[in-house]
Design a protein around this motif. Sequence first.
Motif, short mmCIF file in Angstrom:
data_model
loop_
_atom_site.label_atom_id
_atom_site.label_comp_id
_atom_site.label_asym_id
_atom_site.label_seq_id
_atom_site.Cartn_x
_atom_site.Cartn_y
_atom_site.Cartn_z
N TYR A 175 0.33 48.05 19.58
CA TYR A 175 -0.46 46.83 19.49
C TYR A 175 -0.08 45.87 20.61
O TYR A 175 -0.93 45.33 21.29
N ASN A 176 1.23 45.67 20.83
CA ASN A 176 1.68 44.77 21.88
C ASN A 176 1.24 45.25 23.26
O ASN A 176 0.84 44.46 24.10
N ARG A 177 1.30 46.53 23.51
CA ARG A 177 0.91 47.07 24.80
C ARG A 177 -0.59 46.89 25.01
O ARG A 177 -1.04 46.56 26.11
N ALA A 178 -1.39 47.06 23.98
CA ALA A 178 -2.84 46.93 24.10
C ALA A 178 -3.27 45.49 24.32
O ALA A 178 -4.32 45.24 24.90
N HIS A 179 -2.49 44.53 23.89
CA HIS A 179 -2.87 43.13 23.99
C HIS A 179 -1.97 42.34 24.93
O HIS A 179 -1.87 41.12 24.82
N SER A 180 -1.33 42.98 25.87
CA SER A 180 -0.45 42.30 26.81
C SER A 180 -1.26 41.52 27.83
O SER A 180 -2.35 41.91 28.22
N LEU A 181 -0.65 40.46 28.29
CA LEU A 181 -1.21 39.65 29.37
C LEU A 181 -1.02 40.38 30.69
O LEU A 181 0.03 40.99 30.93
N VAL A 182 -2.01 40.36 31.55
CA VAL A 182 -1.90 40.95 32.88
C VAL A 182 -2.05 39.83 33.90
O VAL A 182 -3.04 39.09 33.88
N CYS A 183 -1.06 39.69 34.76
CA CYS A 183 -1.07 38.66 35.81
C CYS A 183 -0.97 39.33 37.17
O CYS A 183 -0.40 40.41 37.30
N PHE A 184 -1.50 38.66 38.19
CA PHE A 184 -1.24 39.10 39.55
C PHE A 184 0.16 38.63 39.91
O PHE A 184 0.57 37.54 39.54
N THR A 185 0.91 39.47 40.62
CA THR A 185 2.28 39.12 40.97
C THR A 185 2.56 39.43 42.44
O THR A 185 1.97 40.34 43.03
N CYS A 186 3.45 38.63 43.02
CA CYS A 186 3.93 38.84 44.38
C CYS A 186 5.08 37.87 44.63
O CYS A 186 5.32 36.97 43.82
N LYS A 187 5.75 38.05 45.72
CA LYS A 187 6.86 37.16 46.08
C LYS A 187 6.71 36.78 47.54
O LYS A 187 6.69 37.63 48.43
N ASP A 188 6.56 35.49 47.80
CA ASP A 188 6.49 34.93 49.16
C ASP A 188 5.43 35.60 50.03
O ASP A 188 5.70 35.94 51.18
N ALA A 189 4.23 35.79 49.51
CA ALA A 189 3.14 36.37 50.30
C ALA A 189 2.57 35.31 51.24
O ALA A 189 2.60 34.12 50.96
N SER A 190 2.04 35.76 52.37
CA SER A 190 1.51 34.83 53.36
C SER A 190 0.07 34.41 53.07
O SER A 190 -0.43 33.44 53.62
N SER A 191 -0.62 35.15 52.19
CA SER A 191 -1.99 34.79 51.82
C SER A 191 -2.27 35.27 50.41
O SER A 191 -1.56 36.15 49.88
N TRP A 235 -4.70 37.09 49.48
CA TRP A 235 -5.16 38.48 49.51
C TRP A 235 -3.99 39.46 49.48
O TRP A 235 -4.16 40.62 49.13
N ARG A 236 -2.81 39.00 49.85
CA ARG A 236 -1.62 39.85 49.80
C ARG A 236 -0.85 39.65 48.50
O ARG A 236 0.29 40.07 48.37
N CYS A 237 -1.50 38.97 47.57
CA CYS A 237 -0.83 38.59 46.34
C CYS A 237 -1.67 38.99 45.12
O CYS A 237 -1.86 38.21 44.21
N LEU A 238 -2.21 40.20 45.15
CA LEU A 238 -3.12 40.62 44.08
C LEU A 238 -2.68 41.91 43.40
O LEU A 238 -3.49 42.74 43.02
N ALA A 239 -1.37 42.08 43.22
CA ALA A 239 -0.86 43.25 42.50
C ALA A 239 -0.86 42.94 41.00
O ALA A 239 -0.12 42.07 40.55
N PRO A 240 -1.70 43.62 40.22
CA PRO A 240 -1.71 43.36 38.77
C PRO A 240 -0.46 43.93 38.10
O PRO A 240 -0.02 45.03 38.42
N THR A 241 0.11 43.14 37.20
CA THR A 241 1.32 43.53 36.48
C THR A 241 1.15 43.22 35.00
O THR A 241 0.73 42.11 34.65
#
Length: 106
Positions: free
Chosen positions: A6-22, A24-30
Amino acid sequence: MQSSEYNRAHSLVCFTCKDASSNWRCLAPTMCRSAENNCVTEYSILETGGHSGQSISKQCSVHCPGGVSCCSFSFCNFSRASSVKVSYSVLAMVVLASFVYVRAGL
């Protein structure tokens, strides 16, 4: 259905990155952990040697710290930068101008 499923099916998904310059370089879903209920986006302006730019970091978070952009539904932190929103407007104007240019046969 088991609790972990249940927790896995309803988890929040955010884009993640660290110190990206734009953005467009910060769109890795996690997939966030079950306790992380916020997508956090932090922008920093960098100035070095007369040049300026931005640094973008995005992550999942338990808390919404002050001075950052937070939201709480999946993929909600796609963009919070006004400069990126302006870029969409400029792109739309270029596409429209190109259409008018081709249509007029210039």
